[in-house]
Scaffold this motif. Sequence first.
Motif, PDB file in Angstrom:
ATOM      1  N   ASP A 174      14.385  -3.426   7.166  1.00  0.00           N
ATOM      2  CA  ASP A 174      13.310  -3.452   8.147  1.00  0.00           C
ATOM      3  C   ASP A 174      12.965  -2.117   8.782  1.00  0.00           C
ATOM      4  N   ILE A 175      13.630  -1.022   8.389  1.00  0.00           N
ATOM      5  CA  ILE A 175      13.361   0.287   8.975  1.00  0.00           C
ATOM      6  C   ILE A 175      13.265   1.303   7.838  1.00  0.00           C
ATOM      7  N   ALA A 176      12.266   2.196   7.927  1.00  0.00           N
ATOM      8  CA  ALA A 176      12.107   3.207   6.885  1.00  0.00           C
ATOM      9  C   ALA A 176      11.438   4.455   7.452  1.00  0.00           C
ATOM     10  N   THR A 177      11.702   5.570   6.795  1.00  0.00           N
ATOM     11  CA  THR A 177      10.950   6.789   7.057  1.00  0.00           C
ATOM     12  C   THR A 177      10.426   7.303   5.728  1.00  0.00           C
ATOM     13  N   VAL A 178       9.257   7.925   5.785  1.00  0.00           N
ATOM     14  CA  VAL A 178       8.675   8.581   4.619  1.00  0.00           C
ATOM     15  C   VAL A 178       8.357  10.006   5.049  1.00  0.00           C
ATOM     16  N   THR A 179       8.784  10.967   4.243  1.00  0.00           N
ATOM     17  CA  THR A 179       8.529  12.371   4.532  1.00  0.00           C
ATOM     18  C   THR A 179       7.970  13.034   3.280  1.00  0.00           C
ATOM     19  N   VAL A 180       6.888  13.798   3.460  1.00  0.00           N
ATOM     20  CA  VAL A 180       6.247  14.508   2.363  1.00  0.00           C
ATOM     21  C   VAL A 180       6.121  15.978   2.754  1.00  0.00           C
ATOM     22  N   VAL A 181       6.440  16.858   1.814  1.00  0.00           N
ATOM     23  CA  VAL A 181       6.187  18.292   1.967  1.00  0.00           C
ATOM     24  C   VAL A 181       5.236  18.658   0.838  1.00  0.00           C
ATOM     25  N   TYR A 182       4.165  19.377   1.172  1.00  0.00           N
ATOM     26  CA  TYR A 182       3.122  19.613   0.183  1.00  0.00           C
ATOM     27  C   TYR A 182       2.448  20.972   0.359  1.00  0.00           C
ATOM     28  N   LYS A 183       1.782  21.427  -0.703  1.00  0.00           N
ATOM     29  CA  LYS A 183       0.955  22.627  -0.668  1.00  0.00           C
ATOM     30  C   LYS A 183      -0.373  22.244  -0.048  1.00  0.00           C
ATOM     31  N   VAL A 184      -0.813  22.995   0.959  1.00  0.00           N
ATOM     32  CA  VAL A 184      -2.093  22.730   1.607  1.00  0.00           C
ATOM     33  C   VAL A 184      -3.221  23.246   0.715  1.00  0.00           C
ATOM     34  N   ARG A 185      -4.198  22.398   0.485  1.00  0.00           N
ATOM     35  CA  ARG A 185      -5.334  22.722  -0.374  1.00  0.00           C
ATOM     36  C   ARG A 185      -6.083  23.957   0.143  1.00  0.00           C
ATOM     37  N   ASP A 186      -6.295  24.905  -0.755  1.00  0.00           N
ATOM     38  CA  ASP A 186      -7.101  26.103  -0.485  1.00  0.00           C
ATOM     39  C   ASP A 186      -6.570  26.983   0.646  1.00  0.00           C
TER      40      ASP A 186
END
Length: 134
Positions: free
Chosen positions: A87-99
């Motif tokens: 019932d508990i979750a975290t989502v983390t994303v690291v990404y290259k910012v466009r342009d």
Amino acid sequence: MKDVTPNIPEVVEEVRALFEGYEQALIDKNVDVLDATFWNSPHTIRLANYEHGYGFDRIHAHRVVRPPGPGTKEKRYRLDVVTLGRDIATVTVVYKVRDRDMVGRQSQTWVRFSDIGWKVIMAHVSMIDKDPTL
């Protein structure tokens, strides 16, 4: 004590699928899906680069005026889904910012409610101007 077993595979995949649906809704500007992803509560918070969304109504108002399109994510460096129990979750994303020569970070806290299912209760998006340490 409530079960808080980390990363039960089927729970991780369920949350990952919901997150990917949210990401597609951002591109499509599908406000119905975006709204359905977040907890409809004055306690929900979404802090982003150009938005301080305190409460569902403020978050929704921002979504309505936001233009459709691929947004700021050009390329993902990593995606992490961490669950505790069912019932508990975290989502983390690291990404290259466009342009831009920047790195973006996005995090969400998800809770499965007994009556409405999985909802994001807190989200954060920010950018930094140097390479991430991954």
